[in-house]
Write an enzyme that holds these catalytic residues in place. Structure first.
Site, PDB file in Angstrom:
ATOM      1  N   PRO A 280      23.927  29.469  67.818  1.00 27.59           N
ATOM      2  CA  PRO A 280      23.229  28.208  68.066  1.00 27.59           C
ATOM      3  C   PRO A 280      22.442  28.247  69.367  1.00 27.59           C
ATOM      4  CG  PRO A 280      25.463  27.800  67.309  1.00 27.59           C
ATOM      5  CD  PRO A 280      25.356  29.270  67.533  1.00 27.59           C
ATOM      6  N   CYS A 281      21.195  27.766  69.290  1.00 24.14           N
ATOM      7  CA  CYS A 281      20.305  27.867  70.454  1.00 24.14           C
ATOM      8  C   CYS A 281      19.983  26.519  71.083  1.00 24.14           C
ATOM      9  CB  CYS A 281      19.013  28.580  70.066  1.00 24.14           C
ATOM     10  SG  CYS A 281      18.049  27.710  68.803  1.00 24.14           S
ATOM     11  N   THR A 282      20.433  25.419  70.472  1.00 24.12           N
ATOM     12  CA  THR A 282      20.057  24.094  70.974  1.00 24.12           C
ATOM     13  C   THR A 282      20.461  23.918  72.432  1.00 24.12           C
ATOM     14  OG1 THR A 282      20.339  23.176  68.758  1.00 24.12           O
ATOM     15  CG2 THR A 282      20.277  21.621  70.589  1.00 24.12           C
TER      16      THR A 282
ATOM     17  N   LEU B 291      20.740  26.108  74.621  1.00 28.19           N
ATOM     18  CA  LEU B 291      20.052  27.054  75.489  1.00 28.19           C
ATOM     19  C   LEU B 291      18.582  26.697  75.667  1.00 28.19           C
ATOM     20  CD1 LEU B 291      21.613  30.356  74.144  1.00 28.19           C
ATOM     21  CD2 LEU B 291      21.963  29.368  76.403  1.00 28.19           C
TER      22      LEU B 291
ATOM     23  N   GLN C 111      17.382  34.617  68.866  1.00 28.07           N
ATOM     24  CA  GLN C 111      17.785  33.668  69.893  1.00 28.07           C
ATOM     25  C   GLN C 111      16.534  33.133  70.578  1.00 28.07           C
ATOM     26  OE1 GLN C 111      19.683  31.127  71.361  1.00 28.07           O
ATOM     27  NE2 GLN C 111      21.169  32.518  70.405  1.00 28.07           N
TER      28      GLN C 111
END
Length: 332
Positions: free
Chosen positions: A105-107, A109, A147
């Site tokens: 999950p990239c939210t 970041l 990512q």
């Protein structure tokens, strides 16, 4: 030792015989196998199928994502769990040819979150670190990761390239704008993996497509980013230390359907056109189905009846299938 590192160590200290293969030693039709962690709706899996892989395992913690993946990849095993796992995953064996992919999950970041909550950022980075270590310790023939291209992620990946790191020759990464890979939007991401997988993506020939190329009948002449806010600033020549601030106008938020779109996210984009009757700008929200087309999903890709907001979120988080195909297949 961190919690995620302990989970990794516990897994790989188990005997190989405990890691039960989920299917026969080769995939369907003798194809190499594909394992998709943090699978979402299956963008990477669809790309793998197109590259000649047999998707055998998909893992995600969101039930709607798993439901969507299962609708489109029914022959794969599906696990609704949080990662890192508390028990060994049913991975293919060391004697098989298989590829491991993950999109942690990239939210948390994102640039917005890094300004807001440092603790969330560190936890998200730890999960990325866990995945890379997991891939390197697994028996996968090859591996990849998607990512966000934030400096914190770049620094993490650079740490694997340090001279003293034992796996420095087994890790490569690249920053890519998916617009160069056939996705009709400017979507910049970091793709990491084994050196050959990353090199395959780098040497893939450039393909650029417009909104009109994937949406047969656009809903307007332009696309507007609904979250486009702010403006630009420059030093004020008459007042040292002061700035001149210029807010973005309507034109700055619009892109032509003859070019790439704004990035598809969980926030709805809008079609825009000028009314011939009033001369005013008109807007209409782009549907999740149309956003899926902008993400390069085929029109027949199936989504459960779970509401527009959930569907839009799933579509916005997806890896465009064409990108996965380009780092998995030899396109020279």
């Amino acid at each position: 030792m961190s919690t995620t590192q302990r989970a990794l160590t516990d897994f790989f200290q188990r005997p190989v015989s405990d890691r039960t293969p989920i299917r026969a030693r080769t995939g369907a039709g003798g194809k190499p196998k594909f394992v998709d962690l943090f699978c979402g709706v299956g963008g990477a899996s669809l790309g793998a199928v197109r590259a000649g892989y047999d998707v055998v395992l998909a893992v995600d913690s969101w039930d709607l994502a798993i439901q969507t993946h299962a609708l489109n990849h029914p022959s794969a095993a599906h696990m609704l769990i949080e990662l890192p796992p508390s028990e060994p995953l049913p991975l293919p064996s060391a004697s098989e040819e298989w590829h491991l992919h993950g999109s942690p999950p990239c939210t948390k970041l994102s640039s917005a979150n890094q300004k807001r909550d440092g603790e969330d950022t560190e936890a998200a980075l730890e999960l990325v670190r866990w995945y890379v270590d997991f891939a390197l310790e697994s028996s996968a023939s090859s591996w990849s990761m998607e990512q966000v291209s934030m400096p914190s992620v770049v620094r993490l990946m650079e740490s694997y390239k340090a001279r003293e790191h034992a796996n420095r020759n087994r890790v490569a990464w690249t920053l890519e704008d998916f617009y160069d890979h056939g996705v009709p939007q400017h979507r910049k991401r970091l793709i990491a993996g084994d050196p050959e997988t990353v090199a395959r993506l780098r040497r893939a020939p450039s393909i650029r497509r417009s909104i009109r190329d994937v949406v047969a009948i656009p809903g307007g002449d332009w696309v507007r980013n609904s979250v486009h806010r702010g403006g630009t600033r420059r030093p004020d020549p008459e007042r040292p230390g002061r700035w001149i601030y210029t807010e973005y106008g309507m034109e700055d938020a619009l892109v032509s359907v003859n070019g790439p779109s704004h990035t598809v996210t969980s926030n709805n984009l809008r079609w825009a056109w000028k009314s011939p009757e009033t001369g005013r700008m008109e807007f209409k929200i782009i549907s999740p189905f149309e956003c899926a087309l902008l993400q390069c999903f085929p029109s027949e890709y199936r989504f459960p009846d779970c509401g527009k907001a959930n569907t839009q979120r799933m579509v916005g988080n997806a890896l465009p299938p064409v990108v996965a195909t380009r780092f998995l297949a030899n396109l020279d």
